[in-house]
Design a protein around this motif. Structure first.
Motif, PDB file in Angstrom:
ATOM      1  N   PRO A   1       5.378  45.499 -34.623  1.00  0.00           N
ATOM      2  CA  PRO A   1       4.798  43.721 -34.860  1.00  0.00           C
ATOM      3  C   PRO A   1       4.005  43.343 -36.537  1.00  0.00           C
ATOM      4  O   PRO A   1       3.337  44.284 -36.542  1.00  0.00           O
ATOM      5  CB  PRO A   1       4.223  43.306 -33.341  1.00  0.00           C
ATOM      6  N   ILE A   2       4.333  42.051 -36.481  1.00  0.00           N
ATOM      7  CA  ILE A   2       3.284  42.152 -37.729  1.00  0.00           C
ATOM      8  C   ILE A   2       2.649  40.324 -37.360  1.00  0.00           C
ATOM      9  O   ILE A   2       2.972  39.846 -36.220  1.00  0.00           O
ATOM     10  CB  ILE A   2       3.994  41.277 -38.827  1.00  0.00           C
ATOM     11  N   VAL A   3       1.128  40.175 -37.765  1.00  0.00           N
ATOM     12  CA  VAL A   3       0.311  39.008 -37.229  1.00  0.00           C
ATOM     13  C   VAL A   3       0.173  38.502 -38.996  1.00  0.00           C
ATOM     14  O   VAL A   3      -0.728  39.326 -39.164  1.00  0.00           O
ATOM     15  CB  VAL A   3      -0.493  39.028 -36.407  1.00  0.00           C
ATOM     16  N   LEU A   4      -0.161  37.031 -39.293  1.00  0.00           N
ATOM     17  CA  LEU A   4      -0.306  36.757 -40.313  1.00  0.00           C
ATOM     18  C   LEU A   4      -1.635  36.587 -40.256  1.00  0.00           C
ATOM     19  O   LEU A   4      -1.946  35.147 -39.422  1.00  0.00           O
ATOM     20  CB  LEU A   4       0.881  35.825 -41.054  1.00  0.00           C
ATOM     21  N   LEU A   5      -2.465  36.492 -41.275  1.00  0.00           N
ATOM     22  CA  LEU A   5      -3.750  36.106 -41.682  1.00  0.00           C
ATOM     23  C   LEU A   5      -4.111  35.038 -42.494  1.00  0.00           C
ATOM     24  O   LEU A   5      -4.043  36.144 -43.945  1.00  0.00           O
ATOM     25  CB  LEU A   5      -4.895  37.180 -41.465  1.00  0.00           C
ATOM     26  N   GLU A   6      -4.223  33.719 -42.203  1.00  0.00           N
ATOM     27  CA  GLU A   6      -4.441  33.184 -43.520  1.00  0.00           C
ATOM     28  C   GLU A   6      -2.912  33.377 -44.685  1.00  0.00           C
ATOM     29  O   GLU A   6      -3.251  33.818 -45.671  1.00  0.00           O
ATOM     30  CB  GLU A   6      -5.644  32.902 -44.186  1.00  0.00           C
ATOM     31  N   PRO A   7      -1.747  33.188 -45.034  1.00  0.00           N
ATOM     32  CA  PRO A   7      -0.651  33.379 -45.548  1.00  0.00           C
ATOM     33  C   PRO A   7      -1.518  32.411 -46.318  1.00  0.00           C
ATOM     34  O   PRO A   7      -1.214  31.414 -46.061  1.00  0.00           O
ATOM     35  CB  PRO A   7       0.132  33.576 -44.491  1.00  0.00           C
ATOM     36  N   PRO A   8      -0.882  32.824 -46.998  1.00  0.00           N
ATOM     37  CA  PRO A   8      -0.446  31.713 -48.438  1.00  0.00           C
ATOM     38  C   PRO A   8      -0.053  31.057 -49.150  1.00  0.00           C
ATOM     39  O   PRO A   8       0.435  30.215 -49.498  1.00  0.00           O
ATOM     40  CB  PRO A   8      -0.843  33.402 -50.159  1.00  0.00           C
TER      41      PRO A   8
ATOM     42  N   VAL B   1      -2.328  33.789 -38.113  1.00  0.00           N
ATOM     43  CA  VAL B   1      -3.498  32.584 -37.853  1.00  0.00           C
ATOM     44  C   VAL B   1      -4.633  31.640 -38.731  1.00  0.00           C
ATOM     45  O   VAL B   1      -4.426  32.011 -39.971  1.00  0.00           O
ATOM     46  CB  VAL B   1      -4.544  34.095 -37.300  1.00  0.00           C
ATOM     47  N   ARG B   2      -4.445  30.715 -38.981  1.00  0.00           N
ATOM     48  CA  ARG B   2      -5.380  30.121 -39.924  1.00  0.00           C
ATOM     49  C   ARG B   2      -5.938  28.896 -39.716  1.00  0.00           C
ATOM     50  O   ARG B   2      -6.300  28.779 -38.193  1.00  0.00           O
ATOM     51  CB  ARG B   2      -4.008  28.931 -40.794  1.00  0.00           C
ATOM     52  N   THR B   3      -6.459  28.164 -40.608  1.00  0.00           N
ATOM     53  CA  THR B   3      -8.184  27.196 -40.471  1.00  0.00           C
ATOM     54  C   THR B   3      -7.330  25.723 -41.293  1.00  0.00           C
ATOM     55  O   THR B   3      -6.485  25.538 -41.478  1.00  0.00           O
ATOM     56  CB  THR B   3      -9.527  27.977 -41.227  1.00  0.00           C
ATOM     57  N   THR B   4      -8.040  24.787 -40.552  1.00  0.00           N
ATOM     58  CA  THR B   4      -7.808  23.580 -41.212  1.00  0.00           C
ATOM     59  C   THR B   4      -8.287  23.450 -42.576  1.00  0.00           C
ATOM     60  O   THR B   4      -9.211  22.382 -42.656  1.00  0.00           O
ATOM     61  CB  THR B   4      -8.710  22.706 -39.974  1.00  0.00           C
ATOM     62  N   ASP B   5      -7.305  24.217 -43.420  1.00  0.00           N
ATOM     63  CA  ASP B   5      -7.709  23.718 -44.875  1.00  0.00           C
ATOM     64  C   ASP B   5      -7.929  22.390 -45.030  1.00  0.00           C
ATOM     65  O   ASP B   5      -8.962  21.490 -46.144  1.00  0.00           O
ATOM     66  CB  ASP B   5      -6.742  24.438 -45.649  1.00  0.00           C
ATOM     67  N   ARG B   6      -6.782  21.700 -45.231  1.00  0.00           N
ATOM     68  CA  ARG B   6      -6.995  20.620 -45.583  1.00  0.00           C
ATOM     69  C   ARG B   6      -8.067  19.299 -45.024  1.00  0.00           C
ATOM     70  O   ARG B   6      -8.619  18.774 -45.701  1.00  0.00           O
ATOM     71  CB  ARG B   6      -5.670  19.444 -44.522  1.00  0.00           C
TER      72      ARG B   6
ATOM     73  N   TYR C   1      -2.218  28.673 -54.430  1.00  0.00           N
ATOM     74  CA  TYR C   1      -1.392  29.112 -52.786  1.00  0.00           C
ATOM     75  C   TYR C   1      -1.315  27.989 -51.876  1.00  0.00           C
ATOM     76  O   TYR C   1      -2.565  26.944 -52.078  1.00  0.00           O
ATOM     77  CB  TYR C   1      -2.850  30.743 -52.113  1.00  0.00           C
ATOM     78  N   ARG C   2      -0.814  28.021 -50.333  1.00  0.00           N
ATOM     79  CA  ARG C   2      -1.112  27.006 -49.637  1.00  0.00           C
ATOM     80  C   ARG C   2      -2.468  26.796 -49.203  1.00  0.00           C
ATOM     81  O   ARG C   2      -2.490  25.681 -49.032  1.00  0.00           O
ATOM     82  CB  ARG C   2      -0.145  28.238 -48.539  1.00  0.00           C
ATOM     83  N   TYR C   3      -3.332  27.448 -48.105  1.00  0.00           N
ATOM     84  CA  TYR C   3      -4.552  26.974 -48.068  1.00  0.00           C
ATOM     85  C   TYR C   3      -5.540  26.455 -49.524  1.00  0.00           C
ATOM     86  O   TYR C   3      -5.772  25.062 -49.135  1.00  0.00           O
ATOM     87  CB  TYR C   3      -5.080  28.214 -47.656  1.00  0.00           C
ATOM     88  N   GLY C   4      -4.724  26.644 -50.801  1.00  0.00           N
ATOM     89  CA  GLY C   4      -6.204  25.842 -51.775  1.00  0.00           C
ATOM     90  C   GLY C   4      -5.579  24.591 -52.296  1.00  0.00           C
ATOM     91  O   GLY C   4      -5.806  23.721 -51.692  1.00  0.00           O
TER      92      GLY C   4
ATOM     93  N   CYS D   1     -12.079  25.308 -54.340  1.00  0.00           N
ATOM     94  CA  CYS D   1     -12.058  25.744 -52.924  1.00  0.00           C
ATOM     95  C   CYS D   1     -12.741  27.288 -52.864  1.00  0.00           C
ATOM     96  O   CYS D   1     -11.406  27.475 -51.287  1.00  0.00           O
ATOM     97  CB  CYS D   1     -10.492  25.681 -53.764  1.00  0.00           C
ATOM     98  N   SER D   2     -13.655  27.377 -53.301  1.00  0.00           N
ATOM     99  CA  SER D   2     -14.033  28.695 -52.489  1.00  0.00           C
ATOM    100  C   SER D   2     -15.673  29.296 -52.934  1.00  0.00           C
ATOM    101  O   SER D   2     -15.945  28.090 -53.932  1.00  0.00           O
ATOM    102  CB  SER D   2     -13.323  30.521 -53.259  1.00  0.00           C
TER     103      SER D   2
END
Length: 345
Positions: A144-151, A161-166, A193-196, A250-251
């Motif tokens: 199995p696979i879990v994505l952490l902050e996928p781009p 799993v991600r965060t409320t970037d917007r 990237y998506r989060y950026g 952004c970082s």
């Protein structure tokens, strides 16, 4: 009734156009070879009904493997150090060992095969969006696979799993306006990237509500302090005019580069320029003045990815689960209100 002859490894090799030894290594997930060759051998084996193809190496059927792989594009920077620490602590608590696996910048690198060959129980992909072929390789092995902050937004069938970037970007804009900034500079990330993108979009939308018509220059850097220094210098030159400047990076690493550009321009933080970063890695507190930033709970996010993986391995369905952690703006010296000097009174 005549039974169909059982396919042999030699049959697979002949049909795939490779040697028997190459076919064997491809099916066992061993040795270095082009991913296309490995996939071709596996496809031929499946088509011929070769028995070995039905038994890919990977998570043992007994479920006794106690190893998780954490796959990242790189290690040993403030962000990935936090990811590693959070994942390792959670894995140990659940009785798993954690293996650090690098996604190499090489088209011929087949990291899913390396993961499969060591019998991993599951994989956490940090800041990586897997290809369809990579997902298929791991699924065929029962890993199995879990994505952490996928781009990106692909691979929607995988838990993430991600965060409320917007929302975090919006909080940065509101904070800068409240602290008196009247002109704004946004340093986005490249690649976008998506989060950026979400952080920049959230900032711009909130700024439009909090300070309609305010001048806002948007620039981009390659997620490094060095390039952010360049981007910030360009943006400051373009802004001109009067009034306090608010910078959103952004970082935190890019915010550190902005500090250098501000000093290069003969300006100071926070008297002339207010700065907000994103992440809240350890280095944010060590900048002078300490950096105001949008905190994402990186260790907790990594731990949640491990927990989700453990639930999947235990047979509890996680499906398309999305675990989203809230961001929090942490105000420090880089946006402090500075009292006027005697000469300014």
């Amino acid at each position: 009734m005549t039974s169909t002859p059982r396919a042999t490894l030699a049959d697979v090799a002949a049909e795939a156009g490779v040697s028997v030894s190459t076919a064997s290594r491809a099916l066992r997930g061993r040795g270095e070879m082009a991913p296309e060759t490995r996939m071709r051998v596996r496809d031929v084996a499946a088509a011929l009904g070769y028995a070995r193809a039905a038994e890919p190496r990977g998570r043992p059927r007994s479920g006794t493997s106690r190893v998780f792989d954490l796959v990242l594009g790189h290690f040993h920077d403030p962000y990935t150090d936090e990811v590693t620490a959070g994942a390792r602590t959670a894995a140990a608590r659940l009785g798993y060992d954690l293996v650090l696996t690098a996604e190499r910048d090489d088209p011929a690198d087949d990291w899913p095969v390396r993961v499969r060959s060591r019998g991993s129980a599951g994989v956490i992909l940090g800041l990586i969006l897997p290809t369809a072929g990579q997902v298929a390789t791991l699924r065929a092995a029962g890993i199995p696979i879990v994505l952490l902050e996928p781009p990106g937004e692909g691979a929607e069938s995988l838990p993430r799993v991600r965060t409320t970037d917007r929302a975090g970007g919006g909080a940065a804009a509101e904070h800068l306006v409240a602290r008196g900034a009247r002109r704004f500079l946004v340093i986005g990330g490249s690649p976008s990237y998506r989060y950026g993108r979400a952080r920049v979009e959230g900032f711009v939308a909130a700024l439009g509500r909090a300070a309609p018509g305010a001048v806002c220059v948007r620039t981009r850097a390659d997620w490094s302090a060095w390039d952010a220094r360049r981007a910030c210098a360009t943006g400051l030159a373009e802004l001109g005019g009067d009034g306090p400047i608010g910078v959103f990076a952004c970082s935190d690493e890019m915010a550190a580069g902005a500090y250098r550009a501000i000093a290069d321009a003969g300006l100071s933080v926070p008297r002339d320029v207010l700065v907000v970063g994103f992440d809240d890695v350890r280095g944010a507190r060590w900048l002078h003045p300490p950096l105001t930033t949008v905190r994402q709970p990186i260790r907790e996010m990594a731990a949640a990815a491990v927990q989700t993986l453990a639930e999947t391995v235990a047979g509890r369905p996680t499906g398309h689960r999305v675990v989203e952690f809230a961001t929090e703006l942490v105000a420090r010296g880089s946006t402090a209100v500075v009292a006027p000097s005697v000469s300014e009174l």
